[in-house]
Design an enzyme around this catalytic site. Structure first.
Site, mmCIF file in Angstrom:
data_model
loop_
_atom_site.group_PDB
_atom_site.id
_atom_site.type_symbol
_atom_site.label_atom_id
_atom_site.label_comp_id
_atom_site.label_asym_id
_atom_site.label_seq_id
_atom_site.Cartn_x
_atom_site.Cartn_y
_atom_site.Cartn_z
ATOM 1 C CG HIS A 1 10.586 -4.934 0.142
ATOM 2 N ND1 HIS A 1 9.400 -5.002 0.847
ATOM 3 C CD2 HIS A 1 10.784 -3.615 -0.118
ATOM 4 C CE1 HIS A 1 8.925 -3.792 1.031
ATOM 5 N NE2 HIS A 1 9.731 -2.922 0.452
ATOM 6 N NE ARG B 1 13.563 6.598 -0.040
ATOM 7 C CZ ARG B 1 12.278 6.863 -0.304
ATOM 8 N NH1 ARG B 1 11.314 6.180 0.308
ATOM 9 N NH2 ARG B 1 11.950 7.805 -1.178
ATOM 10 C CB ALA C 1 6.603 -7.287 5.353
ATOM 11 C CG HIS D 1 6.896 -3.997 -2.722
ATOM 12 N ND1 HIS D 1 8.255 -3.915 -2.553
ATOM 13 C CD2 HIS D 1 6.441 -2.722 -2.749
ATOM 14 C CE1 HIS D 1 8.624 -2.644 -2.483
ATOM 15 N NE2 HIS D 1 7.539 -1.889 -2.584
HETATM 16 P P1 AMP Z 1 6.669 1.598 -2.470
HETATM 17 O O1 AMP Z 1 7.240 0.759 -3.569
HETATM 18 O O2 AMP Z 1 7.627 1.874 -1.368
HETATM 19 O O3 AMP Z 1 5.943 2.816 -2.980
HETATM 20 O O4 AMP Z 1 5.548 0.707 -1.788
HETATM 21 C C1 AMP Z 1 4.475 0.174 -2.528
HETATM 22 C C2 AMP Z 1 3.436 -0.357 -1.574
HETATM 23 O O5 AMP Z 1 4.014 -1.368 -0.758
HETATM 24 C C3 AMP Z 1 2.917 0.728 -0.621
HETATM 25 O O6 AMP Z 1 1.522 0.550 -0.424
HETATM 26 C C4 AMP Z 1 3.695 0.456 0.628
HETATM 27 O O7 AMP Z 1 3.027 0.882 1.809
HETATM 28 C C5 AMP Z 1 3.801 -1.058 0.599
HETATM 29 N N1 AMP Z 1 4.932 -1.476 1.429
HETATM 30 C C6 AMP Z 1 6.211 -1.017 1.373
HETATM 31 N N2 AMP Z 1 6.955 -1.580 2.337
HETATM 32 C C7 AMP Z 1 6.120 -2.382 3.049
HETATM 33 C C8 AMP Z 1 6.287 -3.218 4.187
HETATM 34 N N3 AMP Z 1 7.451 -3.338 4.809
HETATM 35 N N4 AMP Z 1 5.207 -3.899 4.642
HETATM 36 C C9 AMP Z 1 4.006 -3.768 4.025
HETATM 37 N N5 AMP Z 1 3.774 -3.006 2.944
HETATM 38 C C10 AMP Z 1 4.817 -2.315 2.465
#
Ligand code: AMP
Length: 275
Positions: A30, A183, A172, A33
């Site tokens: 999203h 999620r 974000a 990322h």
């Molecule tokens: P995930 O796929 O949830 O493991 O996230 C991968 C990376 O993206 C991690 O460093 C998260 O902290 C970052 N991330 C996930 N959601 C957000 C968001 N809403 N804003 C900024 N970074 C994010």
């Protein structure tokens, strides 16, 4: 953009890049990322992204099986965002038979998420260390959305002398304040409407803090009231901690961070705000 499923093929391609930024993800990408990917590209000239839903960071009763996945869509989004290399391993590529090494971070990893999700940060630290060894980036980009994860990564990178600079990027959010998360698609319509209450609760704590409130009980209660009134009573934690140690201090320090973990039906939402 090149996509690799094996460590050997990725490493061979990586040699073409003198400097590389890296964004580890679990996919179902999203804007959160993609913001990390764009920043990494801008600051390093080239960016690698990994997509791996890491079984070792999920507890036995957590949502590993139902975690949303859509690699085709992810690859299209990454191409558009300017990714150069994508590493998309299967679990057997990263965890070979007989592998049992785990990284135990201690300290900051033992608070909050560490209590709610035993073994979670050990799983994160183990996979991120492996990914750093495979990708060998100059800089790695993480989201403030997972504030404690950022602190855990900084800790083991320092403790293990891993030569990578950790960059933390802002959260974000959707237009209504809900922090973007893979999620979120699993929220029912009703819970999606309630979910912005997390952001509102954090804003309420920030407002009180700006007015001079330093009593952690008062700040925590104010957040709970917002959540409960919005119909989200299943609160895992709603707290204010020292942003360096993740320990609760009474009264709270000026370096305070408000953090929430709340269950909305099947989905566990987390959010935070530096006060
Ligand atoms: P995930 O796929 O949830 O493991 O996230 C991968 C990376 O993206 C991690 O460093 C998260 O902290 C970052 N991330 C996930 N959601 C957000 C968001 N809403 N804003 C900024 N970074 C994010």
């Amino acid at each position: 953009m090149q996509v690799f499923e094996t460590i050997g093929a990725f490493r061979a391609a990586r040699t073409a890049y003198p400097t590389l930024g890296f964004v580890p993800t679990m996919g179902f990408l999203h804007e959160g990322h993609l913001g990390l990917v764009r920043q990494a590209k801008a600051e390093n000239g080239a960016v690698a992204v990994s997509i791996f839903v890491n079984p070792k960071q999920f507890g036995p009763n957590e949502d590993y099986a139902s975690y949303p996945r859509d690699p085709e869509r992810d690859l299209a989004l990454l191409k558009e965002a300017g990714a150069d290399l994508v590493f998309l391993p299967t679990p057997d590529v990263l965890y070979r038979p007989g592998s049992g090494t785990r990284i135990d971070v201690g300290g900051v990893a033992e608070e909050l998420e560490g209590q709610s999700r035993p073994g979670h940060f050990s799983g994160v630290a183990t996979v991120v260390t492996k990914l750093f060894n495979i990708v060998q980036p100059q800089r790695a980009y993480f989201g403030q959305k997972d504030a404690q994860q950022c602190a855990v990564v900084r800790r083991f990178v320092a403790d293990l002398d891993i030569p990578v600079e950790i960059v933390v990027c802002d959260i974000a959010r959707e237009a209504d304040g809900l922090a973007r998360s893979s999620r979120n698609v699993r929220l029912t319509t009703e819970n999606r409407q309630k979910a912005p209450a997390l952001f509102q609760a954090l804003q309420e704590a920030a407002r009180l803090f700006r007015r001079g409130e330093r009593d952690v009980d008062v700040l925590e209660n104010a957040m709970r009231v917002v959540l409960i009134e919005a119909g989200l009573p299943d609160i895992d934690y709603a707290t204010v901690v020292n942003a360096d140690t993740f320990r609760r201090e009474q009264p709270c320090s000026d370096n305070a961070l408000a953090l929430l973990a709340v269950r909305a039906g099947e989905v566990r939402l987390i959010d935070n705000m530096p006060l």
